[in-house]
Design a protein around this motif. Sequence first.
Motif, PDB file in Angstrom:
ATOM      1  N   UNK A 262      22.189  68.154  21.306  1.00  0.00           N
ATOM      2  CA  UNK A 262      20.900  67.575  20.928  1.00  0.00           C
ATOM      3  C   UNK A 262      19.818  67.930  21.941  1.00  0.00           C
ATOM      4  N   UNK A 263      20.164  67.830  23.223  1.00  0.00           N
ATOM      5  CA  UNK A 263      19.193  68.177  24.259  1.00  0.00           C
ATOM      6  C   UNK A 263      18.855  69.668  24.233  1.00  0.00           C
ATOM      7  N   UNK A 264      19.857  70.496  23.986  1.00  0.00           N
ATOM      8  CA  UNK A 264      19.606  71.934  23.910  1.00  0.00           C
ATOM      9  C   UNK A 264      18.683  72.263  22.746  1.00  0.00           C
ATOM     10  N   UNK A 271      10.296  76.314  23.193  1.00  0.00           N
ATOM     11  CA  UNK A 271      10.053  77.748  23.385  1.00  0.00           C
ATOM     12  C   UNK A 271       9.904  78.143  24.856  1.00  0.00           C
ATOM     13  N   UNK A 272      10.899  77.812  25.711  1.00  0.00           N
ATOM     14  CA  UNK A 272      10.829  78.261  27.106  1.00  0.00           C
ATOM     15  C   UNK A 272      11.223  79.726  27.241  1.00  0.00           C
ATOM     16  N   UNK A 303      24.785  78.254  19.522  1.00  0.00           N
ATOM     17  CA  UNK A 303      24.387  77.673  18.237  1.00  0.00           C
ATOM     18  C   UNK A 303      23.071  76.913  18.312  1.00  0.00           C
ATOM     19  N   UNK A 304      22.538  76.725  19.496  1.00  0.00           N
ATOM     20  CA  UNK A 304      21.313  75.927  19.625  1.00  0.00           C
ATOM     21  C   UNK A 304      20.170  76.648  20.325  1.00  0.00           C
ATOM     22  N   UNK A 305      20.463  77.578  21.233  1.00  0.00           N
ATOM     23  CA  UNK A 305      19.427  78.103  22.119  1.00  0.00           C
ATOM     24  C   UNK A 305      18.756  79.365  21.577  1.00  0.00           C
ATOM     25  N   UNK A 313      17.418  82.571  23.991  1.00  0.00           N
ATOM     26  CA  UNK A 313      16.798  82.129  25.240  1.00  0.00           C
ATOM     27  C   UNK A 313      17.754  82.426  26.397  1.00  0.00           C
ATOM     28  N   UNK A 314      17.329  83.206  27.387  1.00  0.00           N
ATOM     29  CA  UNK A 314      18.209  83.527  28.519  1.00  0.00           C
ATOM     30  C   UNK A 314      18.434  82.312  29.409  1.00  0.00           C
ATOM     31  N   UNK A 315      19.500  82.397  30.205  1.00  0.00           N
ATOM     32  CA  UNK A 315      19.848  81.322  31.137  1.00  0.00           C
ATOM     33  C   UNK A 315      19.847  81.833  32.567  1.00  0.00           C
ATOM     34  N   UNK A 316      19.530  80.931  33.491  1.00  0.00           N
ATOM     35  CA  UNK A 316      19.645  81.172  34.930  1.00  0.00           C
ATOM     36  C   UNK A 316      20.486  80.022  35.463  1.00  0.00           C
ATOM     37  N   UNK A 317      21.591  80.309  36.155  1.00  0.00           N
ATOM     38  CA  UNK A 317      22.530  79.256  36.506  1.00  0.00           C
ATOM     39  C   UNK A 317      22.779  79.162  38.003  1.00  0.00           C
TER      40      UNK A 317
END
Length: 556
Positions: A262-264, A271-272, A303-305, A313-317
């Motif tokens: 839900x948060x994702x 739209x980040x 399924x969400x991003x 949407x890319x990720x930085x971890x």
Amino acid sequence: MNITRSNKCEAQGGSTGEISEKSAITPVSNLFSLFTLFRHGVGGGLVDFVPLICARRNRDLNVLMTVYHADQFRIADARCLPTAALSLVIRMGLSVPTPCNDFRHVRKSFVKSAIVLTPLLALALTVVSCPATEERGVSHCYLTWQGDASTTMTVNFHSEFTTDSAFVFYDTVPQHGDVDNYRFEANAFSHTIPGLRLYTNADRQVHVSELTGLQPDTAYYFIAGNDEIGFTDEMSFRTVPDSGPVRFAVGGDMGTDPVVRDLLRVAAAEDPAAVVIGGDIAYADGNLKNWKDWDAWLTNWEETMTNPDGHMIPMILAIGNHEVKGGLFQFARPLDAAPFYFGYFAQAGSGFDENRRSYFSRSLGPHTRIVVLDTDHVTSMTGAQREWLESELTTTDPDTNIFAVYHVPMYPSHRPFGLISIGEGFDIEVSSSPFVRHAWLELFDNYGLTAAFEHHDHMHKRTKGLRGNRPDSAGTLYLGDGAFGRSPREGAQALALEDTAELERLGLSENYLAAWSSTQHFWLVDVSASGAEVDFQAIDVNGLAFDRYSLNRNDN
């Protein structure tokens, strides 16, 4: 007894192989082989060591052929349980008739050995399990960066068995999955996580392809894979603009509970350009047996991003304690103690190469730099990491906002500000925050950090501007505290810092917290085109901005 094997066998699922060997098997070696099977198999996936039974269609064949190479052949159906037990007999050097033959061909050795082997076969039927038929194809696909976010993109994707080469085909216009029509192609670097196959019963391979020479603020459409493993559906991303405003989201301490999805979804709808995760991602504790937690987390992400335009949407971890073997209170462990963090996400070094690091930086446009740090999980906060951090802070353009992202907070919202506190009922709470402040606070104070995103405490918090542990409008803003899915805690720290004597003892002039709550959330950050204005919003699961703060760097 001598057995000569020369046969091409096809396993369920389509694998093939060639075997040709002669072997003389003695009773002693028989028992040792079976002992080895059980010693390696029990508790660690015995099916990896059980030979595959391959029976030709020739009805006159009276010996089931065996293959003892689980790396290439696997029993791939739960119905094979009795066959697996029979395969143990064959591995002991026995000849067993196929169902189409009568029992006059059964050798006396089988009758004699069966008396000894019956208890072992019963045990085999108890402990042997057969994995589901292996699915071929790309199982996960997601985006990270190893370079400039405006001109590069790193495509990470998985396959359920190994292949010699994989590719990403891409273009600036949709080609609807037609490989021949894509104008650009990039090779993938492929690796496996050592030891993971013992738990998955499959050769999970991770493929990493870095696309370079891209145009800023441009949509790209791509497929990933090859003819052997298949291809993904066509997906897309948009590179970060090299000018103009930038938006990104930040949160940490996620896991795989339904609220994470839900948060994702809420974050994706904003739209980040990227989502930055501050550690404690899938809560797998660096343990290979918890690989399904990572699969569930990646599925949630995939399924969400996607943004409202359908772009990934890319990720930085950043790394947290729950990425490391042992979970909580595991600090400064070897890099191999975080196998999924390094094995699944290409950020600073790909997979398991010698250049991999748990600290690095990324630029999102000309006025936004994100510095990702490791709070002593696999890399010491002092030494090389601190020297690198100081270099980043001193060489970054003064007009650029620097945002630090790390796991353990300097200014906690739940745990004590000091090393230890004793609450009601003599409840003892221990904090690592003093060590983080000792390592980096001086650098943050001296070089004008815009904001630090902290996690680990499972709270919402916003501090006052701080410098030297005291409020300062030109100081650093600390935001957190990691509740991007995990159940929030109560704000024990916020309530404890009202006593004047306690504040003085801790070297504080007043409570450093400006806002706090037990709310699951992420932070949404907007940086203006000039970089001077920055807006921060804490967004809850309903999409409500329940806390907001804006700063203008020109005012300081």
